[in-house]
Design an enzyme around this catalytic site. Structure first.
Site, short mmCIF file in Angstrom:
data_model
loop_
_atom_site.label_atom_id
_atom_site.label_comp_id
_atom_site.label_asym_id
_atom_site.label_seq_id
_atom_site.Cartn_x
_atom_site.Cartn_y
_atom_site.Cartn_z
N ARG A 147 0.86 -1.19 0.00
CA ARG A 147 0.00 0.00 0.00
C ARG A 147 0.90 1.25 0.00
O ARG A 147 1.89 1.28 0.73
CB ARG A 147 -0.92 0.02 1.24
CG ARG A 147 -1.92 -1.14 1.26
CD ARG A 147 -2.99 -0.94 2.33
NE ARG A 147 -3.95 0.09 1.96
CZ ARG A 147 -4.85 0.60 2.81
NH1 ARG A 147 -4.87 0.20 4.08
NH2 ARG A 147 -5.71 1.51 2.41
N GLN A 202 -15.22 1.61 7.35
CA GLN A 202 -14.39 1.40 8.55
C GLN A 202 -15.03 2.04 9.79
O GLN A 202 -14.86 1.54 10.89
CB GLN A 202 -12.99 2.01 8.33
CG GLN A 202 -12.10 1.23 7.39
CD GLN A 202 -12.21 1.72 5.96
OE1 GLN A 202 -13.24 2.24 5.55
NE2 GLN A 202 -11.15 1.55 5.18
N ASP A 241 -2.47 9.05 7.86
CA ASP A 241 -1.64 8.04 7.19
C ASP A 241 -0.26 8.60 6.83
O ASP A 241 0.70 7.85 6.72
CB ASP A 241 -2.34 7.51 5.95
CG ASP A 241 -3.50 6.61 6.37
OD1 ASP A 241 -4.58 7.14 6.65
OD2 ASP A 241 -3.28 5.39 6.46
N ASN A 252 -5.31 11.33 5.06
CA ASN A 252 -6.10 10.39 5.88
C ASN A 252 -7.23 9.86 5.00
O ASN A 252 -7.37 10.26 3.83
CB ASN A 252 -6.62 11.09 7.14
CG ASN A 252 -7.23 10.10 8.13
OD1 ASN A 252 -6.60 9.09 8.45
ND2 ASN A 252 -8.42 10.35 8.59
N LYS A 253 -8.01 8.97 5.54
CA LYS A 253 -9.08 8.31 4.78
C LYS A 253 -9.92 9.30 3.99
O LYS A 253 -10.24 10.39 4.48
CB LYS A 253 -9.95 7.53 5.78
CG LYS A 253 -11.15 6.82 5.20
CD LYS A 253 -10.80 5.90 4.04
CE LYS A 253 -9.74 4.87 4.35
NZ LYS A 253 -9.21 4.22 3.13
#
Ligand code: MRU
Length: 359
Positions: free
Chosen positions: A98, A206, A247, A257-258
């Site tokens: 990833r 999530q 992240d 981030n997400k």
């Protein structure tokens, strides 16, 4: 916080020939399955498929994955030069799993440095022992980071706060307790009456599947909302603070981030609500100044067109599915790290905190 976490995202039992297991997050909230990972390919697959996910957990899993990769060499008593090369190849391979969470590369760099610093180990077993020790250290350090972030982060919430969070940043995404969720869990544990609003976090949910499950494990009062409701819930006055994980955070504080985080930050600014990021220093990438240089993972269209188990869009429609977005530093009120709180967020303060020597 002293209460033992009720689950573990990653476990390793035994010596370097022992067993790695992950709590398979694709099965939650329906099934609690600890999945053994017996080869480096299985570790790679588990990261890609989000069986183990969340920036710190990905790093920890990859570190143990290098030891898993070495197990055949240990069993076959391979020459040390061969074993070292196997371990190096495993680092390279796991780094392809990833692209966005920098913790993955941070952990693999540590494993690589261990290999390179010990060219004359006596055997593959000894190399395995060294690498397992390093992986355990990465795991243990993350535990301490979660505790410290929880303590600093909890201080940001006052009695009666509504706190909105996005994606999952709890023990599932880390070693235990988490980052943003550690702040929430700690505030709850010390008796602050807060109420959490969790975005469901499309496309892979999530927030709904993992954050709501974790909040229930700790008994934190919480309400699930669709991502599209966040601005309205802010407008209704239900939110006094937003806290999310990260992240990758650049030198000036821009934060990947997400996907959806940026929109939440924009809405928070409009409503004058503080927007906090919580992350360990292993999530900072000081080699990048601006967020536009952060590599953003693109994921499969099926996660959007049939991510819920049935087709929810016509076949062959074009899909854009970036897994992360970048929130610019100017929208971030403060960043909570295990070393303290960066506020206001600017390059000098980020560098000072991340480069700060620990005793
Ligand atoms: O794609 P995911 O589920 O790995 O994305 C996770 C996130 O964006 C988290 O917010 C981030 O990794 C922080 S976890 C402490």
């Amino acid at each position: 916080m002293s209460q033992a976490p009720p689950y573990a995202s990653i476990t390793w039992s035994g010596d370097s020939l022992g067993e790695m297991r992950v709590l398979d997050q694709t099965e939650l909230p329906l099934n609690l399955v600890m999945r053994p990972l017996g080869s480096v390919q299985e570790v790679h697959e588990a990261i890609v498929a989000l069986r183990v996910r969340g920036a710190p957990a990905i790093g920890i899993a990859a570190a143990y994955g290098v030891v898993v990769a070495l197990q055949d060499s240990i069993r076959n008593r391979a020459a040390t030069a061969v074993a070292s090369q196997v371990a190096r190849n495993a680092c390279d391979y796991l780094a392809t799993s990833r692209p966005t969470a920098v913790n993955l590369f941070w952990a693999l760099d540590r494993m690589r440095r261990k290999i390179d610093a010990n060219p004359s180990v006596a055997s593959a077993v000894e190399l395995g022992n060294l690498l397992l020790r390093e992986a355990r250290l990465i795991h243990d350090e993350d535990r301490s980071m979660c505790h410290a972030i929880g303590d600093y982060g909890a201080s940001l919430f006052d009695e009666g706060f509504g706190v909105l969070t996005h994606c999952n940043t709890g023990g599932l995404a880390t070693s235990e307790y988490g980052t943003a969720l550690a702040a929430i869990i700690t505030a709850h544990a010390v008796g602050k009456k807060i109420h959490v609003f969790a975005d469901e976090t499309r496309p892979l949910l999530q927030g709904a599947r993992l954050t709501m499950w974790e909040l229930q494990q700790y008994g934190v009062p919480s309400t699930l909302i669709c991502d599209s409701m966040a601005a309205q819930v802010m407008r209704e006055g239900k939110i006094q603070a937003v806290i999310v994980g990260a992240d990758r955070i650049t030198a000036r504080g821009d934060t990947a981030n997400k996907i959806g985080t940026y929109g939440v930050a924009v809405a928070a600014r409009h409503h004058n609500i503080p927007f906090y990021v919580a992350a360990p220093t292993s999530t900072f990438d000081l080699s990048i100044i601006g967020g536009d240089s952060i590599p953003i993972e693109q994921r499969k269209p099926e996660e959007i067109t049939q991510g819920l188990g049935r087709r929810t869009a016509p076949p062959d429609c074009m899909v854009y599915n970036p897994a992360f977005d970048v929130t610019p530093a100017e929208l971030i009120t403060a960043i909570v790290t295990e070393r303290g709180i960066i506020h206001p967020v600017d390059e000098d303060r980020v560098r000072a905190m991340v480069e700060k020597r620990t005793a």
